[in-house]
Structure formats: C-alpha cells, structure tokens
Scaffold this motif. Structure first.
Motif, PDB file in Angstrom:
ATOM      1  N   MET A  90      18.594 -33.996 -46.230  1.00 13.50           N
ATOM      2  CA  MET A  90      18.888 -34.703 -44.986  1.00 13.50           C
ATOM      3  C   MET A  90      19.094 -33.671 -43.884  1.00 13.50           C
ATOM      4  SD  MET A  90      21.809 -37.546 -44.022  1.00 13.50           S
ATOM      5  CE  MET A  90      23.248 -36.654 -44.479  1.00 13.50           C
ATOM      6  N   GLN A  91      18.503 -33.929 -42.759  1.00 14.13           N
ATOM      7  CA  GLN A  91      18.679 -33.065 -41.583  1.00 14.13           C
ATOM      8  C   GLN A  91      19.968 -33.473 -40.872  1.00 14.13           C
ATOM      9  OE1 GLN A  91      15.836 -31.327 -39.462  1.00 14.13           O
ATOM     10  NE2 GLN A  91      17.479 -30.579 -38.209  1.00 14.13           N
ATOM     11  N   ILE A  92      20.745 -32.481 -40.463  1.00 15.52           N
ATOM     12  CA  ILE A  92      21.936 -32.715 -39.651  1.00 15.52           C
ATOM     13  C   ILE A  92      21.666 -32.114 -38.279  1.00 15.52           C
ATOM     14  CG2 ILE A  92      24.407 -32.307 -39.364  1.00 15.52           C
ATOM     15  CD1 ILE A  92      23.922 -33.945 -41.831  1.00 15.52           C
ATOM     16  N   SER A  93      21.875 -32.910 -37.246  1.00 17.86           N
ATOM     17  CA  SER A  93      21.686 -32.434 -35.880  1.00 17.86           C
ATOM     18  C   SER A  93      23.001 -32.514 -35.126  1.00 17.86           C
ATOM     19  CB  SER A  93      20.648 -33.288 -35.143  1.00 17.86           C
ATOM     20  OG  SER A  93      19.390 -33.172 -35.747  1.00 17.86           O
ATOM     21  N   ILE A  94      23.196 -31.548 -34.268  1.00 18.17           N
ATOM     22  CA  ILE A  94      24.303 -31.586 -33.327  1.00 18.17           C
ATOM     23  C   ILE A  94      23.671 -31.683 -31.951  1.00 18.17           C
ATOM     24  CG2 ILE A  94      26.253 -30.326 -32.332  1.00 18.17           C
ATOM     25  CD1 ILE A  94      26.667 -29.010 -35.079  1.00 18.17           C
ATOM     26  N   LEU A  95      23.908 -32.788 -31.277  1.00 13.70           N
ATOM     27  CA  LEU A  95      23.391 -33.012 -29.930  1.00 13.70           C
ATOM     28  C   LEU A  95      24.573 -32.867 -28.982  1.00 13.70           C
ATOM     29  CD1 LEU A  95      21.220 -36.179 -30.659  1.00 13.70           C
ATOM     30  CD2 LEU A  95      20.619 -33.770 -30.946  1.00 13.70           C
TER      31      LEU A  95
ATOM     32  N   ARG B 279      21.050 -41.677 -38.005  1.00 13.83           N
ATOM     33  CA  ARG B 279      22.406 -42.205 -37.909  1.00 13.83           C
ATOM     34  C   ARG B 279      23.153 -41.290 -36.954  1.00 13.83           C
ATOM     35  NH1 ARG B 279      24.044 -45.312 -42.682  1.00 13.83           N
ATOM     36  NH2 ARG B 279      22.266 -46.678 -42.981  1.00 13.83           N
ATOM     37  N   SER B 280      24.058 -41.858 -36.181  1.00 17.78           N
ATOM     38  CA  SER B 280      24.776 -41.033 -35.211  1.00 17.78           C
ATOM     39  C   SER B 280      26.284 -41.158 -35.391  1.00 17.78           C
ATOM     40  CB  SER B 280      24.371 -41.394 -33.785  1.00 17.78           C
ATOM     41  OG  SER B 280      24.681 -42.735 -33.499  1.00 17.78           O
ATOM     42  N   ILE B 281      26.936 -40.029 -35.146  1.00 14.74           N
ATOM     43  CA  ILE B 281      28.394 -39.944 -35.214  1.00 14.74           C
ATOM     44  C   ILE B 281      28.871 -39.409 -33.874  1.00 14.74           C
ATOM     45  CG2 ILE B 281      30.378 -38.874 -36.337  1.00 14.74           C
ATOM     46  CD1 ILE B 281      28.638 -38.589 -38.857  1.00 14.74           C
ATOM     47  N   ALA B 282      29.568 -40.253 -33.126  1.00 13.00           N
ATOM     48  CA  ALA B 282      30.111 -39.851 -31.831  1.00 13.00           C
ATOM     49  C   ALA B 282      31.437 -39.135 -32.047  1.00 13.00           C
ATOM     50  CB  ALA B 282      30.315 -41.077 -30.947  1.00 13.00           C
ATOM     51  N   LEU B 283      31.622 -38.030 -31.343  1.00 17.03           N
ATOM     52  CA  LEU B 283      32.894 -37.311 -31.367  1.00 17.03           C
ATOM     53  C   LEU B 283      33.718 -37.821 -30.193  1.00 17.03           C
ATOM     54  CD1 LEU B 283      33.571 -34.807 -33.335  1.00 17.03           C
ATOM     55  CD2 LEU B 283      31.208 -35.547 -33.268  1.00 17.03           C
ATOM     56  N   ASP B 284      34.889 -38.382 -30.501  1.00 15.53           N
ATOM     57  CA  ASP B 284      35.725 -38.979 -29.471  1.00 15.53           C
ATOM     58  C   ASP B 284      37.175 -38.926 -29.930  1.00 15.53           C
ATOM     59  OD1 ASP B 284      35.648 -40.876 -26.930  1.00 15.53           O
ATOM     60  OD2 ASP B 284      37.046 -41.774 -28.357  1.00 15.53           O
ATOM     61  N   GLU B 285      38.062 -38.645 -29.011  1.00 13.90           N
ATOM     62  CA  GLU B 285      39.481 -38.526 -29.372  1.00 13.90           C
ATOM     63  C   GLU B 285      40.049 -39.807 -29.960  1.00 13.90           C
ATOM     64  OE1 GLU B 285      41.007 -39.222 -24.765  1.00 13.90           O
ATOM     65  OE2 GLU B 285      41.273 -37.286 -25.740  1.00 13.90           O
ATOM     66  N   GLN B 286      39.426 -40.951 -29.687  1.00 13.04           N
ATOM     67  CA  GLN B 286      39.901 -42.228 -30.213  1.00 13.04           C
ATOM     68  C   GLN B 286      39.248 -42.582 -31.549  1.00 13.04           C
ATOM     69  OE1 GLN B 286      42.423 -43.868 -28.677  1.00 13.04           O
ATOM     70  NE2 GLN B 286      42.403 -42.114 -27.304  1.00 13.04           N
TER      71      GLN B 286
ATOM     72  N   ARG C 124      17.505 -39.962 -43.328  1.00 16.12           N
ATOM     73  CA  ARG C 124      16.801 -38.682 -43.195  1.00 16.12           C
ATOM     74  C   ARG C 124      17.468 -37.732 -42.218  1.00 16.12           C
ATOM     75  NH1 ARG C 124      11.024 -39.631 -45.024  1.00 16.12           N
ATOM     76  NH2 ARG C 124      10.804 -37.471 -44.386  1.00 16.12           N
ATOM     77  N   GLU C 125      18.191 -38.311 -41.233  1.00 12.75           N
ATOM     78  CA  GLU C 125      18.854 -37.464 -40.240  1.00 12.75           C
ATOM     79  C   GLU C 125      20.153 -38.101 -39.788  1.00 12.75           C
ATOM     80  OE1 GLU C 125      18.142 -35.224 -35.953  1.00 12.75           O
ATOM     81  OE2 GLU C 125      16.522 -36.417 -36.799  1.00 12.75           O
ATOM     82  N   THR C 126      21.157 -37.249 -39.638  1.00 13.42           N
ATOM     83  CA  THR C 126      22.435 -37.640 -39.047  1.00 13.42           C
ATOM     84  C   THR C 126      22.660 -36.749 -37.841  1.00 13.42           C
ATOM     85  OG1 THR C 126      23.376 -38.385 -41.137  1.00 13.42           O
ATOM     86  CG2 THR C 126      24.919 -37.802 -39.393  1.00 13.42           C
ATOM     87  N   ALA C 127      23.029 -37.351 -36.725  1.00 12.54           N
ATOM     88  CA  ALA C 127      23.254 -36.600 -35.491  1.00 12.54           C
ATOM     89  C   ALA C 127      24.695 -36.776 -35.035  1.00 12.54           C
ATOM     90  CB  ALA C 127      22.301 -37.075 -34.397  1.00 12.54           C
ATOM     91  N   PHE C 128      25.356 -35.646 -34.809  1.00 12.90           N
ATOM     92  CA  PHE C 128      26.682 -35.643 -34.196  1.00 12.90           C
ATOM     93  C   PHE C 128      26.497 -35.548 -32.691  1.00 12.90           C
ATOM     94  CE2 PHE C 128      27.558 -34.128 -38.454  1.00 12.90           C
ATOM     95  CZ  PHE C 128      28.763 -34.735 -38.763  1.00 12.90           C
ATOM     96  N   LEU C 129      27.214 -36.367 -31.932  1.00 14.28           N
ATOM     97  CA  LEU C 129      27.083 -36.430 -30.476  1.00 14.28           C
ATOM     98  C   LEU C 129      28.334 -35.853 -29.830  1.00 14.28           C
ATOM     99  CD1 LEU C 129      25.809 -40.113 -30.336  1.00 14.28           C
ATOM    100  CD2 LEU C 129      24.409 -38.029 -30.371  1.00 14.28           C
TER     101      LEU C 129
ATOM    102  N   ALA D 210      26.710 -45.580 -31.393  1.00 11.82           N
ATOM    103  CA  ALA D 210      26.937 -44.722 -32.561  1.00 11.82           C
ATOM    104  C   ALA D 210      27.258 -45.545 -33.804  1.00 11.82           C
ATOM    105  CB  ALA D 210      28.069 -43.743 -32.271  1.00 11.82           C
ATOM    106  N   ASP D 211      26.846 -45.030 -34.948  1.00 11.89           N
ATOM    107  CA  ASP D 211      27.137 -45.676 -36.219  1.00 11.89           C
ATOM    108  C   ASP D 211      28.590 -45.462 -36.644  1.00 11.89           C
ATOM    109  OD1 ASP D 211      24.411 -46.669 -37.192  1.00 11.89           O
ATOM    110  OD2 ASP D 211      23.984 -44.598 -36.632  1.00 11.89           O
ATOM    111  N   ARG D 212      29.154 -44.333 -36.264  1.00 13.06           N
ATOM    112  CA  ARG D 212      30.558 -44.002 -36.534  1.00 13.06           C
ATOM    113  C   ARG D 212      31.102 -43.239 -35.342  1.00 13.06           C
ATOM    114  NH1 ARG D 212      32.993 -43.721 -41.839  1.00 13.06           N
ATOM    115  NH2 ARG D 212      34.903 -43.310 -40.723  1.00 13.06           N
TER     116      ARG D 212
END
Length: 158
Positions: free
Chosen positions: A1-6, A69-76, A98-103, A118-120
């Motif tokens: 699986m590819q991991i991306s940081i956007l 799939r996307s994972i948003a970084l947020d203080e909440q 196939r890919e998960t992206a951190f936002l 975002a998915d999470r």
C-alpha cells in the motif's frame, strides 16, 4: 500500500527535510506500508485567512488521488496510539486499499470541506506542532506502524 503525505507549504529547513527523508527511505518499495510519498502544495497569493484555507483545501483535494483513503490531521480528531495506527493502516491494506493519504493543512488548518471528505480525522495529541515537523512525526509513525505489522522489534511499546 502506498502512503502519501499531502501537505501545505514546503520544507525550508534542511534538518527537518533530512529527518523526513530518513524515515521515508526506510519505507522502500516492498514494505507492507510503503513507499512513502510527499506532495507539498502552496498558494502564493496573499489571501485573507478564510480564503487561504479554502484555496489550500482545493489544492490538497486535487492532490488526493482517486480511490485513496484519506486521514485528515486536525486537533479535534481522534487520538490514536501507535498500535491503533498500525491496526487502522493494516486493516485498510487487508481490505485492498491501494493508497492512504494523510492531509496536513496550513497555519489555519484544513478547510471544512476537506475535513468532511476525509475517511478519518486524527490528532497528534493536544500539543501544537509546527506543520513541517508533522511530516516527520507522520513518517516516523508510518515506519513504526510498518514495523508493528511486520513483527519487527523497532516498536517496543506494550
């Protein structure tokens, strides 16, 4: 699986970039979670804070690949420990993702539309981290998650 940081913004410190690249290099092709890809976006126009946040959200949204799939970084967001992060990423991998992206948003965070898309949504804790260091922290945690999933002794937590 590819991991991306956007991420919004560009590395400006060679030391921070070197730390990021060290962990990214450990997640070479063939790793359970890897390789690690970083895509930085930047709005050069001087916009009002809310307009800038919306524009950065558009740029990040365009960088997000179809089907990722996307994972948003947020203080909440939810606080995960390293085992939970490994379970999340490992579970998605087992589901055939196939890919998960951190936002990572800019100074004012992510746009509402991108957070809702975002998915999470997760938090790296209650402390405030510089956006450039968040890239390094994520790279290390992805490396750690990979080690946990592979049964490597890097992670010695309980």
């Amino acid at each position: 699986m590819q991991i991306s940081i956007l991420a919004v913004g560009r590395f400006r410190s060679a030391a921070q970039k070197t730390l990021y690249e060290d962990y990214a290099a450990r997640l070479k092709k063939g790793a359970l979670l890897g390789p690690l890809r970083l895509q930085e976006v930047e709005e050069k126009r001087n916009l009002a804070p809310e307009q800038l946040k919306q524009r950065e959200g558009e740029l990040l949204g365009r960088a997000l690949r179809d089907g990722a799939r996307s994972i948003a970084l947020d203080e909440q967001g939810d606080s995960l420990d390293s085992l939970q992060m490994a379970d999340l990423l490992g579970g998605w991998r087992e589901q055939g993702v196939r890919e998960t992206a951190f936002l990572i948003g800019g100074a004012d965070g992510l746009s509402d539309s991108l957070r809702q898309r975002a998915d999470r949504t997760i938090s790296l804790g209650r402390l405030t981290w510089p956006h450039m260091l968040v890239r390094v922290l994520l790279a290390e945690q992805v490396f750690r998650a990979n080690a946990i999933l592979a049964g490597h002794p890097y992670h010695r937590g309980s």
